[in-house]
Design a protein around this motif. Sequence first.
Motif, PDB file in Angstrom:
ATOM      1  N   THR A   1       0.853  -1.188   0.000  1.00  0.00           N
ATOM      2  CA  THR A   1       0.000   0.000   0.000  1.00  0.00           C
ATOM      3  C   THR A   1       0.887   1.236   0.000  1.00  0.00           C
ATOM      4  OG1 THR A   1      -0.075   0.123   2.407  1.00  0.00           O
ATOM      5  CG2 THR A   1      -1.808  -1.160   1.332  1.00  0.00           C
ATOM      6  N   ARG A   2       0.357   2.314  -0.477  1.00  0.00           N
ATOM      7  CA  ARG A   2       1.029   3.613  -0.407  1.00  0.00           C
ATOM      8  C   ARG A   2      -0.075   4.658  -0.439  1.00  0.00           C
ATOM      9  NH1 ARG A   2       6.261   4.015  -1.815  1.00  0.00           N
ATOM     10  NH2 ARG A   2       7.111   6.004  -1.255  1.00  0.00           N
ATOM     11  N   PHE A   3       0.006   5.602   0.437  1.00  0.00           N
ATOM     12  CA  PHE A   3      -0.982   6.671   0.570  1.00  0.00           C
ATOM     13  C   PHE A   3      -2.314   6.178   1.121  1.00  0.00           C
ATOM     14  CE2 PHE A   3       1.789   8.092  -2.961  1.00  0.00           C
ATOM     15  CZ  PHE A   3       2.453   9.089  -2.249  1.00  0.00           C
ATOM     16  N   THR A   4      -2.357   4.936   1.544  1.00  0.00           N
ATOM     17  CA  THR A   4      -3.495   4.413   2.298  1.00  0.00           C
ATOM     18  C   THR A   4      -2.917   3.644   3.482  1.00  0.00           C
ATOM     19  OG1 THR A   4      -3.576   2.349   1.028  1.00  0.00           O
ATOM     20  CG2 THR A   4      -4.964   4.156   0.245  1.00  0.00           C
ATOM     21  N   ALA A   5      -3.731   3.428   4.473  1.00  0.00           N
ATOM     22  CA  ALA A   5      -3.252   2.760   5.684  1.00  0.00           C
ATOM     23  C   ALA A   5      -2.737   1.363   5.362  1.00  0.00           C
ATOM     24  CB  ALA A   5      -4.372   2.676   6.706  1.00  0.00           C
ATOM     25  N   GLY A   6      -1.598   1.034   5.912  1.00  0.00           N
ATOM     26  CA  GLY A   6      -0.998  -0.289   5.783  1.00  0.00           C
ATOM     27  C   GLY A   6      -0.291  -0.626   7.081  1.00  0.00           C
ATOM     28  N   TYR A   7       0.315  -1.806   7.124  1.00  0.00           N
ATOM     29  CA  TYR A   7       1.110  -2.204   8.286  1.00  0.00           C
ATOM     30  C   TYR A   7       2.583  -2.128   7.937  1.00  0.00           C
ATOM     31  CZ  TYR A   7      -3.034  -4.212  10.569  1.00  0.00           C
ATOM     32  OH  TYR A   7      -4.252  -4.415  11.167  1.00  0.00           O
ATOM     33  N   ASP A   8       3.387  -1.778   8.925  1.00  0.00           N
ATOM     34  CA  ASP A   8       4.834  -1.699   8.757  1.00  0.00           C
ATOM     35  C   ASP A   8       5.361  -3.068   8.299  1.00  0.00           C
ATOM     36  OD1 ASP A   8       7.648  -2.124   9.655  1.00  0.00           O
ATOM     37  OD2 ASP A   8       7.449  -0.044  10.316  1.00  0.00           O
ATOM     38  N   PRO A   9       5.940  -3.145   7.096  1.00  0.00           N
ATOM     39  CA  PRO A   9       6.397  -4.442   6.570  1.00  0.00           C
ATOM     40  C   PRO A   9       7.447  -5.122   7.440  1.00  0.00           C
ATOM     41  CG  PRO A   9       6.339  -2.815   4.820  1.00  0.00           C
ATOM     42  CD  PRO A   9       6.109  -2.080   6.105  1.00  0.00           C
ATOM     43  N   ARG A  10       8.355  -4.352   8.016  1.00  0.00           N
ATOM     44  CA  ARG A  10       9.400  -4.948   8.853  1.00  0.00           C
ATOM     45  C   ARG A  10       8.789  -5.644  10.067  1.00  0.00           C
ATOM     46  NH1 ARG A  10      11.503  -3.428  13.257  1.00  0.00           N
ATOM     47  NH2 ARG A  10      10.678  -1.323  13.117  1.00  0.00           N
ATOM     48  N   GLU A  11       7.847  -4.985  10.710  1.00  0.00           N
ATOM     49  CA  GLU A  11       7.198  -5.582  11.885  1.00  0.00           C
ATOM     50  C   GLU A  11       6.431  -6.845  11.507  1.00  0.00           C
ATOM     51  OE1 GLU A  11       4.722  -2.812  13.955  1.00  0.00           O
ATOM     52  OE2 GLU A  11       6.389  -1.457  14.418  1.00  0.00           O
ATOM     53  N   VAL A  12       5.705  -6.781  10.404  1.00  0.00           N
ATOM     54  CA  VAL A  12       4.934  -7.947   9.967  1.00  0.00           C
ATOM     55  C   VAL A  12       5.877  -9.102   9.629  1.00  0.00           C
ATOM     56  CG1 VAL A  12       3.359  -8.855   8.212  1.00  0.00           C
ATOM     57  CG2 VAL A  12       2.986  -6.558   9.164  1.00  0.00           C
ATOM     58  N   ASP A  13       6.946  -8.815   8.884  1.00  0.00           N
ATOM     59  CA  ASP A  13       7.887  -9.866   8.496  1.00  0.00           C
ATOM     60  C   ASP A  13       8.550 -10.512   9.711  1.00  0.00           C
ATOM     61  OD1 ASP A  13       7.282  -9.449   5.826  1.00  0.00           O
ATOM     62  OD2 ASP A  13       9.073  -8.226   5.438  1.00  0.00           O
ATOM     63  N   GLU A  14       8.925  -9.709  10.691  1.00  0.00           N
ATOM     64  CA  GLU A  14       9.533 -10.259  11.907  1.00  0.00           C
ATOM     65  C   GLU A  14       8.545 -11.154  12.652  1.00  0.00           C
ATOM     66  OE1 GLU A  14      10.989  -6.874  14.083  1.00  0.00           O
ATOM     67  OE2 GLU A  14      12.637  -6.551  12.670  1.00  0.00           O
ATOM     68  N   PHE A  15       7.297 -10.731  12.714  1.00  0.00           N
ATOM     69  CA  PHE A  15       6.282 -11.543  13.373  1.00  0.00           C
ATOM     70  C   PHE A  15       6.058 -12.848  12.606  1.00  0.00           C
ATOM     71  CE2 PHE A  15       1.912 -12.865  14.264  1.00  0.00           C
ATOM     72  CZ  PHE A  15       1.989 -12.982  15.642  1.00  0.00           C
ATOM     73  N   LEU A  16       6.029 -12.767  11.274  1.00  0.00           N
ATOM     74  CA  LEU A  16       5.831 -13.968  10.469  1.00  0.00           C
ATOM     75  C   LEU A  16       6.969 -14.963  10.659  1.00  0.00           C
ATOM     76  CD1 LEU A  16       4.416 -12.503   7.142  1.00  0.00           C
ATOM     77  CD2 LEU A  16       3.163 -13.737   8.926  1.00  0.00           C
ATOM     78  N   ASP A  17       8.189 -14.467  10.851  1.00  0.00           N
ATOM     79  CA  ASP A  17       9.323 -15.369  11.134  1.00  0.00           C
ATOM     80  C   ASP A  17       9.068 -16.147  12.428  1.00  0.00           C
ATOM     81  OD1 ASP A  17      10.666 -14.536   8.849  1.00  0.00           O
ATOM     82  OD2 ASP A  17      11.998 -13.160   9.938  1.00  0.00           O
ATOM     83  N   ARG A  18       8.615 -15.455  13.463  1.00  0.00           N
ATOM     84  CA  ARG A  18       8.315 -16.126  14.736  1.00  0.00           C
ATOM     85  C   ARG A  18       7.131 -17.084  14.588  1.00  0.00           C
ATOM     86  NH1 ARG A  18       8.702 -10.805  16.426  1.00  0.00           N
ATOM     87  NH2 ARG A  18       6.571 -10.780  17.216  1.00  0.00           N
ATOM     88  N   LEU A  19       6.148 -16.676  13.801  1.00  0.00           N
ATOM     89  CA  LEU A  19       4.975 -17.512  13.577  1.00  0.00           C
ATOM     90  C   LEU A  19       5.354 -18.792  12.826  1.00  0.00           C
ATOM     91  CD1 LEU A  19       1.889 -17.759  13.844  1.00  0.00           C
ATOM     92  CD2 LEU A  19       1.701 -16.501  11.688  1.00  0.00           C
ATOM     93  N   ALA A  20       6.183 -18.672  11.807  1.00  0.00           N
ATOM     94  CA  ALA A  20       6.631 -19.846  11.053  1.00  0.00           C
ATOM     95  C   ALA A  20       7.396 -20.804  11.964  1.00  0.00           C
ATOM     96  CB  ALA A  20       7.499 -19.425   9.870  1.00  0.00           C
ATOM     97  N   ALA A  21       8.214 -20.262  12.849  1.00  0.00           N
ATOM     98  CA  ALA A  21       8.957 -21.104  13.792  1.00  0.00           C
ATOM     99  C   ALA A  21       7.993 -21.845  14.721  1.00  0.00           C
ATOM    100  CB  ALA A  21       9.941 -20.262  14.593  1.00  0.00           C
ATOM    101  N   ALA A  22       6.927 -21.185  15.146  1.00  0.00           N
ATOM    102  CA  ALA A  22       5.936 -21.831  16.010  1.00  0.00           C
ATOM    103  C   ALA A  22       5.245 -22.969  15.265  1.00  0.00           C
ATOM    104  CB  ALA A  22       4.916 -20.809  16.497  1.00  0.00           C
ATOM    105  N   PHE A  23       4.858 -22.728  14.018  1.00  0.00           N
ATOM    106  CA  PHE A  23       4.233 -23.790  13.236  1.00  0.00           C
ATOM    107  C   PHE A  23       5.191 -24.954  13.030  1.00  0.00           C
ATOM    108  CE2 PHE A  23       0.869 -20.816  12.164  1.00  0.00           C
ATOM    109  CZ  PHE A  23      -0.238 -21.647  12.070  1.00  0.00           C
ATOM    110  N   ALA A  24       6.445 -24.658  12.747  1.00  0.00           N
ATOM    111  CA  ALA A  24       7.441 -25.719  12.549  1.00  0.00           C
ATOM    112  C   ALA A  24       7.571 -26.574  13.808  1.00  0.00           C
ATOM    113  CB  ALA A  24       8.786 -25.114  12.156  1.00  0.00           C
ATOM    114  N   GLN A  25       7.552 -25.945  14.975  1.00  0.00           N
ATOM    115  CA  GLN A  25       7.642 -26.690  16.230  1.00  0.00           C
ATOM    116  C   GLN A  25       6.417 -27.581  16.429  1.00  0.00           C
ATOM    117  OE1 GLN A  25      10.335 -26.837  18.428  1.00  0.00           O
ATOM    118  NE2 GLN A  25       9.117 -28.591  19.090  1.00  0.00           N
TER     119      GLN A  25
END
Length: 94
Positions: free
Chosen positions: A62-86
């Motif tokens: 997104t640009r010029f409309t509300a979105g989520y910070d990509p870095r924060e989302v990507d970091e969370f997804l890394d932790r989420l993927a690790a949880a699923f793997a476990q």
Amino acid sequence: MRSEDVINEQFRATKYAVGYDQFEVDSFLDRAAEALYRYETGEAAAHSLTASQVEDVKFESTRFTAGYDPREVDEFLDRLAAAFAQYERDRANN
């Protein structure tokens, strides 16, 4: 990580900077929370989401409309993927 951790996660909003589409991220995280809940409750049915799917997910920018910070989302997804793997390893060992 547990399903309620996914439900309660919040990301910084972007407006003028590039962000991830909030609806897409929220929809995916709802799906992830439900899949984690199924792991937590020991449902024997096939789970609808895997660690590799979490790792591979892509969101519209997104640009010029509300979105989520990509870095924060990507970091969370890394932790989420690790949880699923476990959970997947634990399930395979039982």
